[in-house]
Scaffold this active site. Structure first.
Site, PDB file in Angstrom:
ATOM      1  CB  CYS A   2      -0.927   0.111   1.196  1.00  0.00           C
ATOM      2  SG  CYS A   2      -1.994  -1.315   1.417  1.00  0.00           S
ATOM      3  NE  ARG A  27       4.500   1.606  -0.514  1.00  0.00           N
ATOM      4  CZ  ARG A  27       5.607   1.250   0.115  1.00  0.00           C
ATOM      5  NH1 ARG A  27       6.776   1.456  -0.465  1.00  0.00           N
ATOM      6  NH2 ARG A  27       5.569   0.716   1.310  1.00  0.00           N
ATOM      7  CD1 TRP A  74      -0.990  -5.863  -3.820  1.00  0.00           C
ATOM      8  CD2 TRP A  74      -0.639  -6.654  -1.761  1.00  0.00           C
ATOM      9  NE1 TRP A  74      -0.651  -7.192  -3.927  1.00  0.00           N
ATOM     10  CE2 TRP A  74      -0.440  -7.701  -2.685  1.00  0.00           C
ATOM     11  CE3 TRP A  74      -0.495  -6.908  -0.404  1.00  0.00           C
ATOM     12  CZ2 TRP A  74      -0.082  -8.978  -2.289  1.00  0.00           C
ATOM     13  CZ3 TRP A  74      -0.134  -8.191  -0.008  1.00  0.00           C
ATOM     14  CH2 TRP A  74       0.078  -9.208  -0.948  1.00  0.00           C
ATOM     15  CG  ASN A  98       2.058   0.499   3.916  1.00  0.00           C
ATOM     16  OD1 ASN A  98       1.749  -0.635   3.572  1.00  0.00           O
ATOM     17  ND2 ASN A  98       3.223   1.035   3.619  1.00  0.00           N
ATOM     18  N   GLY A  99       0.337  -1.768   6.038  1.00  0.00           N
ATOM     19  CA  GLY A  99       0.860  -2.804   6.935  1.00  0.00           C
ATOM     20  C   GLY A  99      -0.269  -3.653   7.489  1.00  0.00           C
ATOM     21  CD  GLU A 507      14.185 -13.077 -12.469  1.00  0.00           C
ATOM     22  OE1 GLU A 507      13.726 -13.637 -11.464  1.00  0.00           O
ATOM     23  OE2 GLU A 507      13.896 -11.904 -12.776  1.00  0.00           O
ATOM     24  CE  LYS A 511      11.531 -10.205 -13.936  1.00  0.00           C
ATOM     25  NZ  LYS A 511      11.356 -10.787 -12.617  1.00  0.00           N
ATOM     26  CD  GLU A 514       7.229 -10.978 -11.907  1.00  0.00           C
ATOM     27  OE1 GLU A 514       6.788 -10.435 -10.897  1.00  0.00           O
ATOM     28  OE2 GLU A 514       8.447 -11.059 -12.157  1.00  0.00           O
ATOM     29  CG  HIS A 530      15.500 -37.368 -12.213  1.00  0.00           C
ATOM     30  ND1 HIS A 530      15.872 -38.686 -12.029  1.00  0.00           N
ATOM     31  CD2 HIS A 530      16.615 -36.712 -12.630  1.00  0.00           C
ATOM     32  CE1 HIS A 530      17.172 -38.805 -12.296  1.00  0.00           C
ATOM     33  NE2 HIS A 530      17.630 -37.624 -12.664  1.00  0.00           N
ATOM     34  CE  LYS A 629      10.260  -2.435  -8.268  1.00  0.00           C
ATOM     35  NZ  LYS A 629      10.480  -3.740  -8.887  1.00  0.00           N
TER      36      LYS A 629
HETATM   37  C1  F6R Z   1       9.713 -10.427  -9.317  1.00  0.00           C
HETATM   38  C2  F6R Z   1       9.858  -9.524  -8.193  1.00  0.00           C
HETATM   39  C3  F6R Z   1       9.767 -10.091  -6.822  1.00  0.00           C
HETATM   40  C4  F6R Z   1      10.809  -9.437  -5.902  1.00  0.00           C
HETATM   41  C5  F6R Z   1      10.584  -9.898  -4.459  1.00  0.00           C
HETATM   42  C6  F6R Z   1      11.644  -9.358  -3.516  1.00  0.00           C
HETATM   43  O1  F6R Z   1       9.881  -9.760 -10.529  1.00  0.00           O
HETATM   44  O2  F6R Z   1      10.020  -8.345  -8.351  1.00  0.00           O
HETATM   45  O3  F6R Z   1       9.902 -11.475  -6.826  1.00  0.00           O
HETATM   46  O4  F6R Z   1      12.082  -9.770  -6.349  1.00  0.00           O
HETATM   47  O5  F6R Z   1       9.328  -9.487  -4.031  1.00  0.00           O
HETATM   48  O6  F6R Z   1      11.636  -7.968  -3.485  1.00  0.00           O
HETATM   49  P1  F6R Z   1      12.874  -7.153  -2.924  1.00  0.00           P
HETATM   50  O7  F6R Z   1      14.005  -7.383  -3.838  1.00  0.00           O
HETATM   51  O8  F6R Z   1      12.415  -5.727  -2.916  1.00  0.00           O
HETATM   52  O9  F6R Z   1      13.149  -7.684  -1.545  1.00  0.00           O
END
Ligand code: F6R
Length: 634
Positions: A2, A27, A74, A98-99, A507, A511, A514, A530, A629
């Site tokens: 948030c 956020r 969020w 927030n939280g 990774e 991507k 998400e 396996h 994020k």
């Molecule tokens: C994926 C992504 C998330 C962050 C994860 C950790 O694209 O962005 O998986 O990598 O939430 O976030 P940080 O790096 O801010 O601790």
């Protein structure tokens, strides 16, 4: 998660708050709302969904009252619908939060007994009820808010306004970040979860620490701890500007950020390179130094030299490394495991923060625990850091956001220097983490006498070439868009790689999940037989990361096995690889580089493929559904 914004000053608060929320939408974007003073009353306007819906509702309205608060959500407690949108209002009191309030259930029961009627399913609303009761007998809003703090458990930050004290705002932080921008001798103040919302108005900011309160009256901002002791807070001047966070002509922030990666990698490496000697020396890491002095760059030449030595001593004496992170940062850590074990011969354990903190890990005292985090605020990573510190083990963070909680609380500090990353899917933070992990592994190897000067210089030269190689891949972005066109019709994806390329496969799959909302799995290529081979049919796309490294031949056999089962193959390899070309629908060629540098280059095609698939499916690339994020909740 948030994002919250508060404003007090001569401008229309709606304009400042909406602009602030735009910068904070990363956020969370399940709903948004504002409460703004209008002729002595707080008018609350909220809308489900992205901020654009709230903006529509606000069109043509203006608010001359000079005070307001806003929120972009969020969802944690309660569905993402309007009744759960913030601000929450109970009689005169309006709050944004927030939280998480962990004792929500208990407090709700208590409040209901006192006659409170709840209109939302959120934990946040109870804060407004509590302040409403606490207003009774208080002389100002600060006194009311401070009375309720001891009742709340959890990690949370709040802004509170009330019609009883129309020209006051109270901000309290215990967890998620709150920054205060003070302009014009405190006659104009912007409070927000992130400095980006404040940058257009001032670069002079105050960071609230946990358990601190800010009290705004229109003429002054006073700071207190929860005991009511007045605090003299330091004003910090921010050195970057808001323009860095604009899209600069790219269709999406994510695309812009993918293109910024080569420069970001240079910025991550450069501070630690001695160009004349062609050696690595990690600078301003700050084990045992005063954080403020370190971050302000106030060290004398002697202190800088002592700091370099102290980092090398720490590295020399360590027996084990742990790397902790979440999501993309965790995958960066996995790559780091290969770097450190191979170059420095120190055992590494890589840990998901959300698991690490609950499994009572045994961390020998001579370990170093490295935390990787773009935001520096990820709740699980922060909790893991605090746990490790409480056991007296040395910690080192690799953060992008300076002064974030994890940056401030760790013993040593290294920076991604990636600049602002707005796209919810992490890109720049990943490659810059890899660059920093490269430097760390070289430094540990050097401190332990595991590499010669000549090898150090070779490794460094390879790393310094990474931006050039990354640029050359980006020059072919039209090709990835073409390949994405084939890929978008597939329902499932298997990403594979071996060795250091395995985390890159993970990774790449993350991507695709998400951004494109497609089912994608990352696998160590040797594991296919396996189990996962059973998944392969003509509906499955296989993305193979197979640069010409020590494991190339084995990877190629794994690819043949998949091909025989009918999957469509996209492969990523080195130069003109005829064998890979023959096996693949699309072959993406990468420049030849050292194995430690390959991951920084390989990930770019994977990012671009997901970006183009998601975009062609009409998905919101910068703000994928259900995500945010900065994950400041568990
Ligand atoms: C994926 C992504 C998330 C962050 C994860 C950790 O694209 O962005 O998986 O990598 O939430 O976030 P940080 O790096 O801010 O601790």
């Amino acid at each position: 998660m948030c994002g919250i914004v508060g404003y007090m000053g001569p401008k229309d608060p709606k304009d400042v708050i909406i602009h602030g929320l735009e910068t904070l939408e990363y956020r969370g974007y399940d709903s948004a709302g504002i409460s703004v003073l209008n002729q002595g009353k707080y008018e609350r306007i909220r809308a489900q969904g992205k901020l654009v819906n709230l903006k529509e509702k606000l069109e043509g309205k203006s608010f001359p009252g000079g005070v307001g608060i806003g929120h972009t959500r969020w969802a944690t407690h309660g569905a993402p619908v309007e009744k759960n949108a913030h601000p929450h209002k109970v009689y005169q009191v309006n709050i944004v939060h927030n939280g998480i309030i962990e004792n929500n259930e208990e407090l709700r029961v208590e409040l209901k007994k006192q006659g409170s009627v709840f209109e939302s399913d959120t934990d946040s609303e109870l804060v407004a009820h509590l302040v409403h009761y606490a207003n009774d007998g208080a002389n100002n809003l600060y006194e009311a808010v401070i009375k309720i703090i001891s009742k709340l458990e959890g990690a949370y930050s709040i802004l509170v306004v009330s019609e009883e004290y129309p020209d006051q705002i109270v901000a309290f932080k215990n967890g998620p970040p709150l920054v205060i921008g003070v302009c014009d001798d405190a006659r104009e103040v912007v409070i927000a979860s992130d400095i980006q919302a404040i940058m257009p108005y001032t670069k002079d900011v105050v960071y609230l620490e946990d358990n601190e309160v800010a009290f705004l009256t229109g003429e002054s901002v006073s700071y207190f701890d929860i005991e009511g002791k007045s605090l003299d807070k330091k004003v910090t001047t921010i050195k970057w500007d808001a323009e860095q966070a604009e899209k600069q002509g790219y269709e999406h922030f994510m695309l812009k950020e993918i293109y910024e990666q080569p420069r970001a990698v240079s910025a991550a490496i450069e501070p630690h390179v001695d160009a004349l000697k062609n050696t690595v020396s990690l600078k301003n890491v700050g084990f045992g130094l005063d954080y403020d002095k370190l971050i302000e760059g106030d060290l004398t030449a002697d202190e800088v030299a002592a700091d370099i030595k102290s980092t090398l001593d720490t590295f020399k004496n360590l027996e084990r490394v742990f790397i902790v992170g979440c999501g993309t940062s965790f995958y960066a850590g996995m790559v780091g495991e290969y770097y450190i074990e191979n170059l420095a011969k120190v055992p590494v354990e890589i840990e998901l923060a959300s698991e690490f903190r609950y499994r009572n890990p045994i961390i020998p005292k001579d370990s170093l625990v490295i935390f990787i985090t773009q935001s520096g605020e990820t709740a699980d990573t922060l909790a893991a850091l605090r746990q490790v510190k409480s056991e007296g083990v040395k910690t080192l963070s690799i953060c992008n956001v300076r002064r974030s909680s994890i940056d401030r609380e760790s013993d040593g500090h290294l920076y991604m220097n990636a600049g602002v990353e707005v796209g919810v899917a992490s890109t720049k933070a990943f490659v810059t983490s890899l660059a920093v992990l490269n430097l760390i592994s070289i430094s540990i190897a050097k401190a332990k006498g595991e590499i010669s000067e000549e090898k150090e210089s070779r490794l460094l030269m390879g790393l310094l070439e990474a931006p050039k190689h990354m640029d050359s891949v980006l020059a072919y972005s039209h090709f990835f868009s073409y390949a994405a066109d084939t890929l978008k019709k597939f329902k499932g994806f298997l990403y594979m790689g071996r060795g250091v390329n395995y985390p890159i496969a993970l990774e790449g799959a993350l991507k695709m999940k998400e951004l494109a909302y497609k089912h994608a799995e990352g696998y160590a290529a040797g594991e296919m037989k396996h189990g996962p081979l059973a998944l392969i049919d003509e509906k499955m796309a296989i993305v193979m990361v197979a640069p010409k490294d020590a494991l190339y031949d084995k990877t190629l056999s794994n690819l043949e096995e998949s091909k025989a089962r009918g999957g469509a193959i996209i492969s990523i390899g080195t130069g003109e690889d005829e064998q890979l070309k023959k096996l693949s629908e699309h072959y993406l060629s990468l420049p030849e580089a050292h194995w430690t540098v390959n991951p920084l280059i390989e990930v770019i095609p994977l990012q671009l493929l997901s970006y183009y698939v998601a975009d062609s499916l009409g998905n919101d690339v910068d703000r994928p559904r259900n995500l945010a994020k900065s994950v400041t909740v568990e």
